[in-house]
Design a protein around this motif. Structure first.
Motif, PDB file in Angstrom:
ATOM      1  N   GLN A 265       0.788  -1.105   0.027  1.00  0.00           N
ATOM      2  CA  GLN A 265       0.031   0.030  -0.023  1.00  0.00           C
ATOM      3  C   GLN A 265       0.790   1.095  -0.130  1.00  0.00           C
ATOM      4  OE1 GLN A 265      -3.226  -0.342  -0.186  1.00  0.00           O
ATOM      5  NE2 GLN A 265      -3.207  -2.499  -0.287  1.00  0.00           N
ATOM      6  N   ASP A 266       0.320   2.413  -0.394  1.00  0.00           N
ATOM      7  CA  ASP A 266       0.995   3.638  -0.185  1.00  0.00           C
ATOM      8  C   ASP A 266       1.109   3.836   1.284  1.00  0.00           C
ATOM      9  OD1 ASP A 266       0.733   4.332  -2.869  1.00  0.00           O
ATOM     10  OD2 ASP A 266      -1.264   5.114  -2.726  1.00  0.00           O
ATOM     11  N   VAL A 267       2.370   4.581   1.532  1.00  0.00           N
ATOM     12  CA  VAL A 267       2.741   4.927   2.758  1.00  0.00           C
ATOM     13  C   VAL A 267       2.804   6.508   2.743  1.00  0.00           C
ATOM     14  CG1 VAL A 267       4.144   5.140   4.673  1.00  0.00           C
ATOM     15  CG2 VAL A 267       3.956   2.920   3.270  1.00  0.00           C
ATOM     16  N   ILE A 268       1.943   7.258   3.281  1.00  0.00           N
ATOM     17  CA  ILE A 268       1.758   8.735   3.114  1.00  0.00           C
ATOM     18  C   ILE A 268       2.520   9.440   4.142  1.00  0.00           C
ATOM     19  CG2 ILE A 268      -0.037  10.676   3.187  1.00  0.00           C
ATOM     20  CD1 ILE A 268      -2.060   8.320   2.733  1.00  0.00           C
ATOM     21  N   PRO A 269       3.444  10.432   3.636  1.00  0.00           N
ATOM     22  CA  PRO A 269       4.295  11.215   4.610  1.00  0.00           C
ATOM     23  C   PRO A 269       3.524  12.454   4.841  1.00  0.00           C
ATOM     24  CG  PRO A 269       5.572  10.954   2.568  1.00  0.00           C
ATOM     25  CD  PRO A 269       4.172  10.379   2.191  1.00  0.00           C
ATOM     26  N   VAL A 270       3.223  12.872   6.176  1.00  0.00           N
ATOM     27  CA  VAL A 270       2.554  14.155   6.217  1.00  0.00           C
ATOM     28  C   VAL A 270       3.157  14.935   7.204  1.00  0.00           C
ATOM     29  CG1 VAL A 270       0.290  14.913   7.087  1.00  0.00           C
ATOM     30  CG2 VAL A 270       0.310  12.586   5.877  1.00  0.00           C
ATOM     31  N   ALA A 271       3.042  16.404   7.056  1.00  0.00           N
ATOM     32  CA  ALA A 271       3.701  17.137   7.941  1.00  0.00           C
ATOM     33  C   ALA A 271       3.041  17.378   9.326  1.00  0.00           C
ATOM     34  CB  ALA A 271       4.198  18.627   7.106  1.00  0.00           C
ATOM     35  N   GLY A 272       3.670  16.749  10.186  1.00  0.00           N
ATOM     36  CA  GLY A 272       2.770  16.837  11.635  1.00  0.00           C
ATOM     37  C   GLY A 272       3.596  15.776  12.512  1.00  0.00           C
ATOM     38  N   SER A 273       3.218  15.984  13.833  1.00  0.00           N
ATOM     39  CA  SER A 273       3.994  15.108  14.840  1.00  0.00           C
ATOM     40  C   SER A 273       3.228  13.885  14.906  1.00  0.00           C
ATOM     41  CB  SER A 273       3.910  15.869  15.977  1.00  0.00           C
ATOM     42  OG  SER A 273       2.564  15.605  16.738  1.00  0.00           O
ATOM     43  N   GLY A 274       3.636  13.037  15.665  1.00  0.00           N
ATOM     44  CA  GLY A 274       3.091  11.595  15.792  1.00  0.00           C
ATOM     45  C   GLY A 274       1.437  11.647  16.276  1.00  0.00           C
ATOM     46  N   THR A 275       1.257  12.630  17.006  1.00  0.00           N
ATOM     47  CA  THR A 275      -0.087  12.814  17.475  1.00  0.00           C
ATOM     48  C   THR A 275      -1.011  13.123  16.473  1.00  0.00           C
ATOM     49  OG1 THR A 275       0.771  13.146  19.728  1.00  0.00           O
ATOM     50  CG2 THR A 275      -1.278  14.018  19.125  1.00  0.00           C
ATOM     51  N   ALA A 276      -0.395  14.008  15.516  1.00  0.00           N
ATOM     52  CA  ALA A 276      -1.420  14.279  14.144  1.00  0.00           C
ATOM     53  C   ALA A 276      -1.661  12.776  13.448  1.00  0.00           C
ATOM     54  CB  ALA A 276      -0.457  15.163  13.331  1.00  0.00           C
ATOM     55  N   GLY A 277      -0.674  11.848  13.544  1.00  0.00           N
ATOM     56  CA  GLY A 277      -0.830  10.648  12.962  1.00  0.00           C
ATOM     57  C   GLY A 277      -1.955   9.764  13.692  1.00  0.00           C
ATOM     58  N   LEU A 278      -1.815   9.771  15.018  1.00  0.00           N
ATOM     59  CA  LEU A 278      -2.758   9.114  15.809  1.00  0.00           C
ATOM     60  C   LEU A 278      -4.134   9.739  15.412  1.00  0.00           C
ATOM     61  CD1 LEU A 278      -1.094   8.531  19.496  1.00  0.00           C
ATOM     62  CD2 LEU A 278      -1.024   7.305  17.106  1.00  0.00           C
TER      63      LEU A 278
ATOM     64  N   VAL B  18       2.167  10.995  -7.758  1.00  0.00           N
ATOM     65  CA  VAL B  18       3.371  11.399  -6.861  1.00  0.00           C
ATOM     66  C   VAL B  18       3.397  12.833  -6.481  1.00  0.00           C
ATOM     67  CG1 VAL B  18       5.634  10.900  -6.895  1.00  0.00           C
ATOM     68  CG2 VAL B  18       4.248   9.797  -8.472  1.00  0.00           C
ATOM     69  N   SER B  19       2.482  13.337  -5.738  1.00  0.00           N
ATOM     70  CA  SER B  19       2.352  14.771  -5.471  1.00  0.00           C
ATOM     71  C   SER B  19       1.742  14.892  -3.829  1.00  0.00           C
ATOM     72  CB  SER B  19       1.680  15.589  -6.240  1.00  0.00           C
ATOM     73  OG  SER B  19       1.478  16.806  -5.777  1.00  0.00           O
ATOM     74  N   THR B  20       1.797  15.940  -3.331  1.00  0.00           N
ATOM     75  CA  THR B  20       1.236  16.190  -1.879  1.00  0.00           C
ATOM     76  C   THR B  20      -0.094  16.909  -1.942  1.00  0.00           C
ATOM     77  OG1 THR B  20       2.900  17.820  -1.187  1.00  0.00           O
ATOM     78  CG2 THR B  20       3.155  15.528  -0.731  1.00  0.00           C
ATOM     79  N   PRO B  21      -1.046  17.001  -1.175  1.00  0.00           N
ATOM     80  CA  PRO B  21      -2.071  17.916  -1.334  1.00  0.00           C
ATOM     81  C   PRO B  21      -1.562  19.324  -0.835  1.00  0.00           C
ATOM     82  CG  PRO B  21      -2.670  16.505   0.286  1.00  0.00           C
ATOM     83  CD  PRO B  21      -1.369  15.938  -0.522  1.00  0.00           C
ATOM     84  N   TYR B  22      -1.000  19.503   0.298  1.00  0.00           N
ATOM     85  CA  TYR B  22      -0.656  20.568   0.927  1.00  0.00           C
ATOM     86  C   TYR B  22       1.121  20.662   1.035  1.00  0.00           C
ATOM     87  CZ  TYR B  22      -5.195  19.348   2.288  1.00  0.00           C
ATOM     88  OH  TYR B  22      -6.509  18.927   2.115  1.00  0.00           O
ATOM     89  N   THR B  23       1.608  21.723   1.135  1.00  0.00           N
ATOM     90  CA  THR B  23       3.051  21.996   1.092  1.00  0.00           C
ATOM     91  C   THR B  23       3.654  20.934   1.964  1.00  0.00           C
ATOM     92  OG1 THR B  23       2.629  24.387   1.028  1.00  0.00           O
ATOM     93  CG2 THR B  23       4.852  23.703   1.345  1.00  0.00           C
ATOM     94  N   PRO B  24       4.666  20.000   1.209  1.00  0.00           N
ATOM     95  CA  PRO B  24       5.435  19.156   2.035  1.00  0.00           C
ATOM     96  C   PRO B  24       6.413  19.714   2.834  1.00  0.00           C
ATOM     97  CG  PRO B  24       6.131  18.955  -0.240  1.00  0.00           C
ATOM     98  CD  PRO B  24       4.911  19.898  -0.057  1.00  0.00           C
ATOM     99  N   ALA B  25       6.956  19.051   3.998  1.00  0.00           N
ATOM    100  CA  ALA B  25       7.971  19.725   4.711  1.00  0.00           C
ATOM    101  C   ALA B  25       9.390  19.231   4.029  1.00  0.00           C
ATOM    102  CB  ALA B  25       7.749  18.889   6.238  1.00  0.00           C
ATOM    103  N   LEU B  26       9.904  19.608   2.914  1.00  0.00           N
ATOM    104  CA  LEU B  26      10.736  19.649   2.159  1.00  0.00           C
ATOM    105  C   LEU B  26      11.995  19.030   2.978  1.00  0.00           C
ATOM    106  CD1 LEU B  26      10.364  21.523  -1.257  1.00  0.00           C
ATOM    107  CD2 LEU B  26      10.401  19.134  -0.748  1.00  0.00           C
ATOM    108  N   SER B  27      12.588  19.832   3.769  1.00  0.00           N
ATOM    109  CA  SER B  27      13.933  19.513   4.286  1.00  0.00           C
ATOM    110  C   SER B  27      13.895  18.259   5.256  1.00  0.00           C
ATOM    111  CB  SER B  27      14.538  20.609   5.197  1.00  0.00           C
ATOM    112  OG  SER B  27      13.617  20.751   6.375  1.00  0.00           O
ATOM    113  N   LEU B  28      12.583  17.842   5.641  1.00  0.00           N
ATOM    114  CA  LEU B  28      12.427  16.377   6.388  1.00  0.00           C
ATOM    115  C   LEU B  28      12.601  15.366   5.111  1.00  0.00           C
ATOM    116  CD1 LEU B  28       9.838  17.615   9.202  1.00  0.00           C
ATOM    117  CD2 LEU B  28      12.357  16.891   9.488  1.00  0.00           C
ATOM    118  N   LEU B  29      11.903  16.040   4.212  1.00  0.00           N
ATOM    119  CA  LEU B  29      11.579  14.736   2.988  1.00  0.00           C
ATOM    120  C   LEU B  29      13.269  14.478   2.308  1.00  0.00           C
ATOM    121  CD1 LEU B  29       8.568  15.507   1.138  1.00  0.00           C
ATOM    122  CD2 LEU B  29       9.023  13.788   2.846  1.00  0.00           C
TER     123      LEU B  29
END
Lengths: 385, 385
Positions: free
Chosen positions: A55-68, A236-247
């Motif tokens: 499956q796709d693994v989605i990277p999202v700008a946010g902390s672990g709690t945002a993930g939960l 192969v894009s993100t809906p909102y601005t990706p956290a580029l330096s973290l990527l």
């Protein structure tokens, strides 16, 4: 004390490898340009390997709690019956998020320091067929237990139609994930633990079964709507601005994991756990968790005859070694050692040698060097295997 | 093995503190502008404290060897009688430079691992009043001895009119320099040892007596002509393009030294030496130098019943721990541990614990943990003082 040396041994945020730090310093690029697309194209398949999923693994700008929250708000909607298995502070956080989203919360609370017994879950689910989602924590950071996710997934699927959602924040990247094989429906993790990055990025993946629920879920959501991310990933894009330096950093992390080999990474974490535990046993200092329940990423120690906080203070003052304290009702009664991500058996030996000095400094009589010796022996034995 | 972890314990180049690494990444500035002048204005007085002098300390782009050549070519000219006291590979380098500059070379060779006996120097100088310059090495990197610079300076001045020139490359910044108080006429050091910087910068200072010789020295020289640097320092400038990123780093190094306090820095190095030596003694492994002669910055170990190179290989392969081998005729028969600059007692404990594992791996029977224990005890004793 040597200035500018930080020995960070908390269960995340964890130290950043120098090559990752350098990667994060890359010049900023346009987030809608070709370079970002190419970056994502390189990152996404490698992330799937770490999760053990197609499956796709989605990277999202946010902390672990945002993930939960993303897991909760996409898997359920107000009025849904959900079961949260709470084995510590982060299981409790899952429950709090469920309450905030007005779900009908069922809880199974496990003694802090223990793992979840799948049989209890089985019995509960059989009694409560209305439960639509089961939430569990893989590594419970507050106690250092590693819950038996594989067995739990099997139990949940055999005894109900519920989705099985797992918080893998403080272990994914350091332990086997096996999402597809084990049948985890939603997996979430953060960047600042075994992923060796600063906090600020989280990763989430869902099974086909879960996606069916997510797609039809009427729960109002916007930034954390998994559907929008999935749709964008198709191009192969993100809906909102990706956290580029973290990527940028993530790409290098994935390269490092690949270079070492995921199996070797997982083995290294097991060795670090066993070394840490052997050291405290040799020093006759009790551990919070049993051998079978212990996580390869964090170890909680429960002293009986010295003050955990005094020890933490003295090693911080003497060596700038940061250990974690206890959380909630365990504040003051345990201390925790993170050994995950950018951490090696060499670092574990250092940490133990410093803790031994700290113990002497706070007046506990211990045989100096004995913990180190026990850890060294484990290292040598593991190498022989 | 954990990727991207380098445990660098050679006697320089030594690890760089993160804040120094960050400082070196500053945006490039004009080398003739106000910012560079202000940078030099901040750096120069602090450099004087490290050297223990009121004289100018000149930073020059070049390695330590360029510094040694600068000392030789400014202090003497072809035909001058000079005495080089050789206690290892770097004393030998001084001698080679003197030969290249066609000086009349006198040598006193000391057994590798021993320090220079001032009485021998005294006798030699009394017999050879034609000697104009005496060259000595403070810390002899190849053997880990710290020559008695204070006593030697006294001896040289009491028994001759010669200048006393000291190579402080592998110790200045980690041990007392006391240039003015002790009467060192020319001091040279490099950036990549206790100065915690990459190689590429060296520092040189001269006494009033030395400056008189330097000013009148007919020796042809250009880039390494100390007079030109001195003249430029009057207007807080450099004659040739300064190595700016190294100067950015240097400022932060000097801040770190100031923050810790020079006396504490020197004490830390002594503790690290004593910890290292205690560990090998506890393991019954011979050291090359005596207690009195040992440098606080590097320790040479001379194994009798195991292969130094095998040990170096195994710790490199297992932990990416880099130890130095022997130089010249000591190649293969000693190994050397650097403990200088960005290195703490915590790092020494780690290094020892890894060497113990390495020893077991190459088949030497040792009591695991015993070296660590001895080092821990030294740390605790020193703390009590």
């Amino acid at each position: 004390m040597l200035k500018d040396q930080h020995i960070l041994r908390i269960p995340g945020p964890s130290p950043i490898p120098p090559s990752v730090q350098r990667a994060m310093n890359q010049t900023m690029i346009g987030h809608r340009g070709k370079e970002t697309k190419e970056l994502l194209e390189r990152i996404l398949p490698k992330l799937k390997s770490v999760f053990g999923t197609k499956q796709d693994v989605i990277p999202v700008a946010g902390s672990g709690t945002a993930g939960l929250e993303m897991a909760v708000s996409n898997a359920a909607h107000p009025g849904d019956d959900v079961l949260v298995i709470v084995s510590g502070a982060f299981g409790d956080r899952f429950a709090k998020i469920c309450e905030a989203f007005q779900l009908k919360l069922h809880r199974i609370d496990v003694e802090w320091g223990d793992t979840i017994d799948p049989q209890i879950v089985q019995a509960y689910l059989q009694e409560h067929p209305e439960i639509k989602v089961v939430f569990a924590t893989y590594c419970e950071t507050s106690t250092g237990v590693l819950n038996p996710v594989q067995l739990l997934a099997k139990t949940v699927h055999e005894s109900s139609n519920a989705l099985f959602v797992v918080d893998g924040v403080s272990c994914l990247g350091g332990v086997e994930a096996n999402m597809d094989e084990w049948g985890v429906d939603i997996y979430v993790t953060g960047s600042q633990k075994a992923f060796m990055l600063p906090a600020g990025l989280m990763f989430i993946a869902a099974s086909e079964r879960a996606w069916k629920v997510i797609e039809e879920n009427p729960q109002p959501r916007f930034y954390l709507d998994m559907r929008v991310y999935r749709k964008n990933l198709e191009k192969v894009s993100t809906p909102y601005t990706p956290a580029l330096s973290l990527l940028f950093g993530l790409e290098q992390v994935l390269n490092l994991l690949e270079e070492e080999g995921l199996d070797n990474v997982y083995r290294r974490h097991i060795v670090m756990r066993d070394m840490t535990r052997a050291a405290f046993k040799a020093l006759d200092i009790p551990l919070l968790t049993s051998e079978e329940d212990a996580s390869p990423t964090v170890t909680a120690v429960r002293p009986v005859d010295f003050d955990a906080e005094a020890l933490r203070s003295v090693v911080k003052e003497q060596f700038n070694l940061t250990l974690a304290g206890g959380q909630q009702h365990m504040k003051g009664s345990v201390f925790r050692i993170g050994h995950m991500g950018y951490c090696s058996p060499a670092d574990v030996l250092q940490t133990i040698s410093l803790i031994e000095i700290g113990l002497v400094k706070i007046g506990k009589e211990i045989p100096l060097g004995k913990g180190v010796q026990a850890a060294q022996e484990i290292y040598l034995q593991q190498e022989e295997k």
